[in-house]
Write an enzyme that holds these catalytic residues in place. Structure first.
Site, PDB file in Angstrom:
ATOM      1  N   ASP A   1      30.660  36.871  49.351  1.00  8.86           N
ATOM      2  CA  ASP A   1      30.474  38.326  49.199  1.00  8.86           C
ATOM      3  C   ASP A   1      30.981  38.828  47.846  1.00  8.86           C
ATOM      4  OD1 ASP A   1      31.172  37.220  51.709  1.00  8.86           O
ATOM      5  OD2 ASP A   1      31.377  39.166  52.651  1.00  8.86           O
TER       6      ASP A   1
ATOM      7  N   ASP B   1      37.171  43.835  47.447  1.00  5.28           N
ATOM      8  CA  ASP B   1      35.960  44.670  47.538  1.00  5.28           C
ATOM      9  C   ASP B   1      36.062  45.974  46.753  1.00  5.28           C
ATOM     10  OD1 ASP B   1      34.112  43.132  48.900  1.00  5.28           O
ATOM     11  OD2 ASP B   1      34.925  43.648  50.864  1.00  5.28           O
TER      12      ASP B   1
HETATM   13  N1  GLY Z   1      31.776  41.859  52.854  1.00  7.28           N
HETATM   14  C1  GLY Z   1      31.910  41.893  54.259  1.00  7.28           C
HETATM   15  C2  GLY Z   1      30.640  41.791  54.983  1.00  7.28           C
HETATM   16  O1  GLY Z   1      29.615  41.502  54.408  1.00  7.28           O
HETATM   17  O2  GLY Z   1      30.650  42.032  56.183  1.00  7.28           O
END
Ligand code: GLY
Length: 387
Positions: free
Chosen positions: A163, A101
């Site tokens: 994600d 992320d």
């Molecule tokens: N990327 C983690 C979530 O969407 O909770």
């Protein structure tokens, strides 16, 4: 269906009204939370933080960058830059705790500061974040590995999550920046895997896929933050929708636009009459559980999708985006500048074992507010792409 431009024109007065209220609220919040990297809000209504490596730490600064661009109020710029400075602890002293992320964490802080204001230190930070992300690419399997360590008791060594589509823009940027397509190749290999293994033929998406490390083949899927295996977690849908639009915008590869349309069509078909996003499109109808993060991120993706299609075809997507934003504004927003809770009804995950009391449900979440602000600014004509 009206063209997307007609819908945009008809929405201007409403969007301006909403933006004034956002500014009224955030101009107070930015003074209170100058020194915070908030993820959510405490029970008494004030921003609370998680750890320095937490994946949401870029969103507050990113919101402040967008607000400065639109208003010129220097308080916003100061807060955005303070966020970026604080994040150096994660980038320079905690690197083995970083994860997939890093695009979320730096591209809205250092990425915006580098692109708009040409700050060389920000450019350097963003390149470091991009290098960290591309170092997670698994040769042979051809995917970017999600998370570190174990998740829910399972080893996640060979896992990917939908994600991650939203983290690819920092790689496209890095390739442009250094004039070498090696980052872009990693991003596209991951996006192509995602089309194959995360997006189902009907446009619904799988949250977690476990791969064969050598061939990349899908060996197992998990329900992840959604209701169950085979279900359709709405924030995952939104990450995929907007993520593929962004991959199209950066590469102009038709397959990414087509995939975004497939996910968007499924998302729109699953919006209830009230246009308020549920947590999982395949969960039981009761209890009714919402997730504003899914609605806000999907709205951004739908607006950009509309703008990348012929004017008449784009109308359906712009219409859906506006309906979602209006419904959430009517039902989920608190405009009182005395607290830090703006867009409520975010839900972090479908609760483990169905126990809603243990989960973070119907709360204020920083990225819901970020994407809501981005979406309203897109309606007002913002040309700059933060991603
Ligand atoms: N990327 C983690 C979530 O969407 O909770």
């Amino acid at each position: 269906m009206k063209s997307y431009q007609t819908i945009l024109a008809e929405t201007q007065a409403w969007a301006q009204e909403v933006f004034k209220k956002i500014d009224n609220k955030l101009s107070q919040m930015t003074l209170r939370s100058y020194d915070k990297l908030p993820d959510g809000v405490t029970e008494d209504g004030f921003h609370k933080e998680k750890s320095i490596n937490w994946w949401t730490n870029g969103f507050w600064g990113g919101t402040n960058h967008l607000m400065y661009m639109q208003t010129g109020n220097e308080d916003y710029l100061k807060t955005a830059r303070r966020s970026e400075q604080k994040m150096d602890e994660a980038l320079h002293h905690n690197v083995d705790k970083l994860h997939h992320d890093v695009g979320f964490m730096w591209h809205l802080l250092s990425g915006i500061n580098a692109r708009l204001y040409k700050d060389p230190e920000s450019r350097n930070r963003n390149l470091l974040a991009a290098a960290t992300l591309s170092s997670r690419f698994v040769l042979g399997g051809n995917f970017i590995r999600a998370w570190n360590g174990a998740w829910g008791g399972c080893s996640n060594y060979n896992w990917t999550i939908v994600d991650c589509m939203m983290n690819l823009p920092i790689l496209y940027w890095a390739s442009e920046e250094v004039g070498d397509d090696r980052f872009k190749r990693v991003a596209m290999a991951h996006a192509d895997m995602c089309i194959r293994d995360h997006v189902r033929p009907d446009g619904s998406v799988v949250h977690i896929v476990e791969h064969d490390r050598e061939t990349g083949e899908c060996v197992k899927t998990y329900g992840g933050q959604g209701y169950e295996v085979g279900s359709s977690w709405s924030r995952g849908q939104a990450w995929g929708l907007y993520g593929f639009v962004l991959s199209y915008m950066h590469t102009k590869e038709q397959r990414y636009l087509d995939t975004a349309k497939r996910i968007a069509n499924y998302f729109i078909a699953n919006c209830c009459d009230d246009w308020l996003p549920r947590v999982d499109f395949r969960a039981p109808a009761e209890p009714v559980m919402y997730d504003s993060t899914a609605g806000a991120c999907a709205a951004c993706g739908l607006i950009e999708l509309a703008k990348n299609l012929p004017e008449n075809e784009g109308g359906m997507y712009m219409h859906a985006a506006v309906q979602i934003l209006k419904a959430m504004t009517e039902n989920f927003v608190d405009w009182d500048p005395a607290n830090d809770h703006m867009l409520g009804y975010g839900t972090v995950r479908f609760p483990v074992d169905g126990d809603w009391k243990k989960a973070e449900v119907h709360v204020s979440i920083i990225y819901a507010e970020y994407f809501y602000t981005e979406a309203i600014l897109k309606l007002l004509g913002m040309e700059f792409n933060p991603w």
